[in-house]
Motif scaffolding. Structure first.
Motif, PDB file in Angstrom:
ATOM      1  N   THR A   4      56.337 135.013  56.364  1.00  0.00           N
ATOM      2  CA  THR A   4      55.834 135.730  57.767  1.00  0.00           C
ATOM      3  C   THR A   4      55.695 136.911  57.224  1.00  0.00           C
ATOM      4  OG1 THR A   4      57.490 134.590  58.940  1.00  0.00           O
ATOM      5  CG2 THR A   4      56.847 136.275  59.281  1.00  0.00           C
ATOM      6  N   GLU A   6      54.767 137.487  53.849  1.00  0.00           N
ATOM      7  CA  GLU A   6      53.454 137.027  52.906  1.00  0.00           C
ATOM      8  C   GLU A   6      52.068 137.507  53.589  1.00  0.00           C
ATOM      9  OE1 GLU A   6      53.982 134.139  50.876  1.00  0.00           O
ATOM     10  OE2 GLU A   6      55.505 135.047  49.600  1.00  0.00           O
ATOM     11  N   GLN A   7      52.234 136.100  55.162  1.00  0.00           N
ATOM     12  CA  GLN A   7      51.419 135.922  56.083  1.00  0.00           C
ATOM     13  C   GLN A   7      50.610 137.031  56.899  1.00  0.00           C
ATOM     14  OE1 GLN A   7      52.880 133.043  58.438  1.00  0.00           O
ATOM     15  NE2 GLN A   7      50.263 133.029  59.744  1.00  0.00           N
ATOM     16  N   GLU A   8      49.482 137.862  56.722  1.00  0.00           N
ATOM     17  CA  GLU A   8      49.126 138.766  57.789  1.00  0.00           C
ATOM     18  C   GLU A   8      49.352 138.370  59.077  1.00  0.00           C
ATOM     19  OE1 GLU A   8      45.347 141.799  58.274  1.00  0.00           O
ATOM     20  OE2 GLU A   8      45.777 140.721  56.737  1.00  0.00           O
ATOM     21  N   ILE A   9      50.301 139.084  59.804  1.00  0.00           N
ATOM     22  CA  ILE A   9      50.189 139.075  61.259  1.00  0.00           C
ATOM     23  C   ILE A   9      49.740 140.161  62.028  1.00  0.00           C
ATOM     24  CG2 ILE A   9      52.300 138.722  63.314  1.00  0.00           C
ATOM     25  CD1 ILE A   9      53.913 137.520  61.253  1.00  0.00           C
ATOM     26  N   PRO A  10      48.573 140.312  62.539  1.00  0.00           N
ATOM     27  CA  PRO A  10      47.769 141.295  63.505  1.00  0.00           C
ATOM     28  C   PRO A  10      48.347 141.809  63.978  1.00  0.00           C
ATOM     29  CG  PRO A  10      46.289 139.463  63.215  1.00  0.00           C
ATOM     30  CD  PRO A  10      47.573 138.758  62.964  1.00  0.00           C
ATOM     31  N   LYS A  11      48.427 143.348  64.595  1.00  0.00           N
ATOM     32  CA  LYS A  11      48.817 143.758  65.702  1.00  0.00           C
ATOM     33  C   LYS A  11      48.732 143.005  67.524  1.00  0.00           C
ATOM     34  CE  LYS A  11      48.041 148.089  67.961  1.00  0.00           C
ATOM     35  NZ  LYS A  11      48.543 149.480  67.932  1.00  0.00           N
ATOM     36  N   ARG A  56      53.770 127.295  56.706  1.00  0.00           N
ATOM     37  CA  ARG A  56      53.486 128.931  57.738  1.00  0.00           C
ATOM     38  C   ARG A  56      53.666 128.605  58.902  1.00  0.00           C
ATOM     39  NH1 ARG A  56      49.300 129.964  60.321  1.00  0.00           N
ATOM     40  NH2 ARG A  56      47.549 129.358  60.104  1.00  0.00           N
ATOM     41  N   LYS A  81      45.021 138.021  67.865  1.00  0.00           N
ATOM     42  CA  LYS A  81      44.940 136.053  66.969  1.00  0.00           C
ATOM     43  C   LYS A  81      45.489 135.091  68.176  1.00  0.00           C
ATOM     44  CE  LYS A  81      45.358 134.533  62.468  1.00  0.00           C
ATOM     45  NZ  LYS A  81      45.489 134.365  61.122  1.00  0.00           N
TER      46      LYS A  81
END
Length: 106
Positions: A4, A6-11, A56, A81
């Motif tokens: 999590t 490492e995974q990009e989580i957009p605003k 993921r 997203k």
């Protein structure tokens, strides 16, 4: 470091989980998609009994009350997203497809 991080989580979005329940009566072969992109069994996901388990997190849009109200009133839309999971499978000898399966929350 977790996937999590490492995974990009957009605003405006959040990681909600990595599992979905197979539809009732679903039999292999399975073809799994995230946002229409085919996923690879053994690399992107595994089947564990009645569950598809992804390697993921699935990302969904956060829906606050104010955001929902603004969309309801037509003030603005949303372009954050929001991943969907679709599964193609065999049921009663025929190919079937179920779209936008609910994510089992972690």
């Amino acid at each position: 470091m977790s996937d999590t991080a490492e995974q990009e989580i957009p605003k405006g979005s959040e990681a909600v989980g990595r599992r979905v329940r197979l539809p009732s009566g679903a039999q292999p072969p399975f073809t799994v998609f995230i946002n229409g992109v085919e996923q690879d069994a053994g690399t992107d996901y595994d089947v564990d009994g009645e569950l598809i388990v992804f390697t993921r997190q699935i990302i969904k849009e956060k829906m606050t009350r104010s955001r929902w109200m603004a969309m309801y009133l037509g003030l603005w839309g949303t372009y954050r997203k929001n991943e969907t999971v679709d599964i193609q499978f065999t049921r009663v000898g025929k190919r079937d497809l179920v779209s936008d399966l609910p994510i089992i929350l972690d």
